[in-house]
Scaffold this motif. Structure first.
Motif, short mmCIF file in Angstrom:
data_model
loop_
_atom_site.label_atom_id
_atom_site.label_comp_id
_atom_site.label_asym_id
_atom_site.label_seq_id
_atom_site.Cartn_x
_atom_site.Cartn_y
_atom_site.Cartn_z
N UNK A 24 41.30 -26.25 26.73
CA UNK A 24 40.86 -25.30 27.77
C UNK A 24 40.59 -26.04 29.08
N UNK A 25 39.98 -27.21 29.01
CA UNK A 25 39.70 -27.97 30.22
C UNK A 25 40.99 -28.43 30.90
N UNK A 26 41.99 -28.80 30.12
CA UNK A 26 43.28 -29.20 30.70
C UNK A 26 43.91 -28.02 31.44
N UNK A 27 43.79 -26.82 30.86
CA UNK A 27 44.34 -25.62 31.54
C UNK A 27 43.60 -25.36 32.85
N UNK A 28 42.29 -25.53 32.85
CA UNK A 28 41.50 -25.31 34.07
C UNK A 28 41.94 -26.29 35.16
N UNK A 29 42.15 -27.56 34.80
CA UNK A 29 42.59 -28.55 35.80
C UNK A 29 43.92 -28.14 36.40
N UNK A 30 44.83 -27.61 35.59
CA UNK A 30 46.13 -27.15 36.10
C UNK A 30 45.94 -25.92 36.98
N UNK A 31 45.14 -24.96 36.53
CA UNK A 31 44.92 -23.73 37.30
C UNK A 31 44.28 -24.02 38.65
N UNK A 32 43.38 -24.97 38.71
CA UNK A 32 42.72 -25.32 39.97
C UNK A 32 43.64 -26.17 40.86
N UNK A 33 44.76 -26.62 40.31
CA UNK A 33 45.65 -27.47 41.09
C UNK A 33 45.00 -28.79 41.46
N UNK A 34 44.13 -29.25 40.59
CA UNK A 34 43.28 -30.39 40.91
C UNK A 34 44.05 -31.64 41.30
N UNK A 35 45.12 -31.93 40.62
CA UNK A 35 45.87 -33.16 40.91
C UNK A 35 47.10 -32.91 41.76
N UNK A 36 47.39 -31.66 42.03
CA UNK A 36 48.59 -31.29 42.77
C UNK A 36 48.67 -31.96 44.14
N UNK A 37 47.55 -32.03 44.85
CA UNK A 37 47.56 -32.55 46.21
C UNK A 37 47.11 -34.00 46.34
N UNK A 38 46.88 -34.65 45.24
CA UNK A 38 46.50 -36.06 45.31
C UNK A 38 47.72 -36.90 45.69
N UNK A 39 47.48 -37.99 46.39
CA UNK A 39 48.57 -38.85 46.87
C UNK A 39 48.41 -40.28 46.34
N UNK A 40 48.71 -40.49 45.05
CA UNK A 40 48.55 -41.83 44.50
C UNK A 40 49.43 -42.87 45.20
N UNK A 41 50.48 -42.42 45.88
CA UNK A 41 51.32 -43.37 46.61
C UNK A 41 50.56 -44.01 47.78
N UNK A 42 49.43 -43.43 48.16
CA UNK A 42 48.63 -43.98 49.25
C UNK A 42 47.42 -44.78 48.75
#
Length: 134
Positions: A102-120
């Motif tokens: 359920x927590x993994x689904x919440x992270x996806x729904x919130x788009x939590x990692x979508x906008x992170x820029x690990x390349x920076x």
């Protein structure tokens, strides 16, 4: 760790008084930082901290160094709220149950990692903040 697929964050620590200034109490700051890691990643944090006093002998002409470890291990939920904790003066087992799917689904729904820029992130790997590839 969150970007690599961790389901929860484990922080084994030895946080206590500062030998150079025993009056400095950083336990509340340490707790808030750990709670912040939980909230920033929508991921439970298990922070285990030792308790008790450690005494180190000092060199000739100087006094011994004492460190008092804070204990107060705890578990924070994905929003940073403490859901289980230990005291500061005895061994303890601290436990809590989470629905990791359920927590993994919440992270996806919130788009939590979508906008992170690990390349920076590479400047974070240097001591002075410079990019190792610059």
């Amino acid at each position: 760790m969150a970007l690599l697929g961790a389901d929860l964050l484990l922080y084994p620590t030895a946080i206590g008084s500062e030998p150079q200034d025993p009056s400095l109490d950083s336990r509340h700051h340490w707790r808030r930082v750990m709670q912040g890691h939980a909230a920033a990643n929508l991921m439970p944090v298990v922070a285990a901290n030792r308790w008790g006093v450690e005494t180190q002998e000092a060199g000739a002409g100087t006094s011994e160094v004492r460190t008092t470890f804070y204990g107060t291990s705890f578990i924070a939920d994905p929003h940073g709220e403490v859901v289980a904790g230990a005291g500061d003066d005895a061994d303890a087992i601290v436990a809590h149950t989470f629905d990791l799917e359920a927590l993994a689904r919440v992270r996806v729904e919130w788009g939590l990692f979508r906008d992170r820029r690990p390349d920076l992130y590479s400047p974070l790997l240097s001591l002075d903040g410079s990019s190792p590839h610059a």
